[in-house]
Design an enzyme around this catalytic site. Structure first.
Site, PDB file in Angstrom:
ATOM      1  N   THR A  19      78.296 116.816  64.365  1.00 43.52           N
ATOM      2  CA  THR A  19      78.260 115.384  64.682  1.00 43.52           C
ATOM      3  C   THR A  19      79.024 114.564  63.637  1.00 43.52           C
ATOM      4  O   THR A  19      79.118 114.975  62.467  1.00 43.52           O
ATOM      5  CB  THR A  19      76.786 114.905  64.721  1.00 43.52           C
ATOM      6  N   GLU A  40      77.859 112.089  62.337  1.00 39.25           N
ATOM      7  CA  GLU A  40      76.857 111.548  61.398  1.00 39.25           C
ATOM      8  C   GLU A  40      76.874 112.255  60.055  1.00 39.25           C
ATOM      9  O   GLU A  40      76.346 111.738  59.077  1.00 39.25           O
ATOM     10  CB  GLU A  40      75.439 111.660  61.984  1.00 39.25           C
TER      11      GLU A  40
END
Ligand code: NAD
Ligand code: DAU
Length: 362
Positions: free
Chosen positions: A146, A148
């Site tokens: 991800t 993130e």
């Protein structure tokens, strides 16, 4: 956890043998992106055989796969990626060529409430799969990571594949840890691996705890649209089918050991996105409601995607507004799908989370 297998007889005995056929172990295939990816693979590679290995947590739903469950090249195996016996059995039984590893605890808010299961599944589960993948000398292991993991960034910035990892919440830290284990598998043991880091996905079959399905569903049922904090946080959005196309290219053509970012540049402030979604429901009586912010809420993510574009010829094909229109139509015609989810554990989580956010923000 006891494994159970459906469709096994057909899977092995369909009378076909084709050297271009591959056996793909998809973990977390009963979730949002995994189920879209399985449908994508079966359509694009009718000779491939797909094993969907999933624990069926609250987020796993076999109803996501009803359209392909009768396909003789598809089989479901219930199991936990963090359980050595479950993973050993599935590798021994099916001897896959490829692993595409989606299985994860995926919701940031839940990770803040209870980090432990995130470490168990996302970190130990990944290492467990890597151990068996090495033993079986599989051809490629694709880790679904991800954006993130790069952490929060300011406006005007964008992360490339070698940017430092700077996770800020338990979910992101568990995904970053898994990425390091993938790197180790390649550097130390020479395993053939890739990592795909995508921005926020939206589309059909997304569990209604994430921003876009929460906003769509609440607009449909005339409930408030809960926007965290001041709503100025920014996310970059991709249609899940564009992400599936990217993962497919990485699986087949990605250079081993490499990381590929996947993004669109389609950035929205959360409150602007909530307003835009609400406008798609002119009959709705819903309103935007600002609620208590997420703890440690990352301001913005953004990824550079030159590498996957140049090396693999990928580019997003689905325009955001058209993708949203199609997604809304899908949710409207699949209210029964959401109603089936709206039970037990999920409702409890939903009630507690949003009630406390509302109380504490007043
Ligand atoms: P999801 O929560 O919808 O699905 C996760 C699936 O994994 C579920 O079917 C669940 O039952 C299964 N699972 C959970 N724990 C398991 C375990 N221990 N063993 C076996 N199966 C288990 O998640 P998603 O949104 O489809 O995300 C899939 C992957 O993509 C995750 O790895 C996530 O980190 C990553 N990702 C998601 C997004 C996004 O916007 N949704 C963006 C980037 C990356
Ligand atoms: O960036 C990729 C990540 O995107 C994935 O790795 C995660 O698995 C996926 O869950 C998603 O994480 P986010 O935290 O960005 O997604 P979420 O839909 O939970 O929230 C998106 C933004 O909207 C975030 O800034 C928080 C905010 N939000 C979310 C919900 C659920 C709200 O304002 N209100 C809400 O009710």
């Amino acid at each position: 956890m006891a494994n159970y297998v459906t469709g096994l007889f057909n899977f092995f005995d369909d009378g076909e043998s084709n050297t271009s056929s591959k056996i793909v172990l998809v973990t977390g295939g009963a979730g949002f992106i995994g189920s879209n990816f399985i449908r994508f693979l079966l359509k694009k590679y009718p000779d491939y055989k797909i094993i969907n290995f999933d624990k069926l947590t609250y987020a796993g739903n076999l109803n996501n796969l009803v359209t392909i469950e009768e396909n003789p090249h598809y089989v479901f195996v219930r199991g936990d990626v963090a359980n050595v016996k479950d993973v050993k059995n599935v590798f021994e039984e099916f001897n896959p060529h490829f692993v595409v590893h989606f299985a994860a605890e995926s919701h940031v808010d839940r990770s803040i409430l209870n980090p432990d299961i995130f470490l168990q599944t996302n970190i130990l589960g990944t290492q467990n799969l890597l151990n068996h993948a090495r033993e079986h000398q599989i051809e490629k292991f694709v880790q679904i990571s991800t954006d993130e993991v790069y952490g929060s960034i300011g406006k005007g910035e964008s992360c490339h594949e070698e940017s430092p990892l700077c996770p800020n919440n338990p979910y992101a830290a568990s995904k970053a840890s898994a990425d390091f284990l993938i790197r180790v598998a390649h550097q130390t043991y020479g395993q053939r691996v890739n990592i795909v880091r995508s921005c926020n996905n939206y589309g059909t079959y997304q569990f209604p705890e994430k921003l876009i399905p929460v906003m769509i569903y609440n607009s449909l049922i005339n409930e408030e649209l809960p926007v965290y904090g001041d709503g100025r946080n920014i996310r970059e959005w991709i249609h899940v089918e564009d992400n599936c196309r990217a993962i497919d290219l990485v699986l087949h053509n990605g250079r081993s050991g490499e990381i590929y970012n996947v993004g669109t540049g389609e950035e929205w402030e959360n409150v602007k996105l909530a307003e835009f979604l609400l406008k798609q429901f002119p009959e709705s009586k819903s309103h935007i409601q600002f609620v208590l912010d997420r703890q440690g809420h990352d301001f913005r993510y953004s990824v550079k995607t030159d590498k996957i574009k140049k090396e693999l010829g990928w580019k997003p094909q689905i325009d955001f507004k058209e993708g949203i229109e199609q997604t809304i139509l899908w949710y409207k015609s699949h209210l029964d799908w959401i109603e089936q989810i709206n039970s037990g554990e999920y409702m409890q989580y939903f009630k507690e989370t949003y009630e406390s956010r509302l109380t504490e923000s007043n």
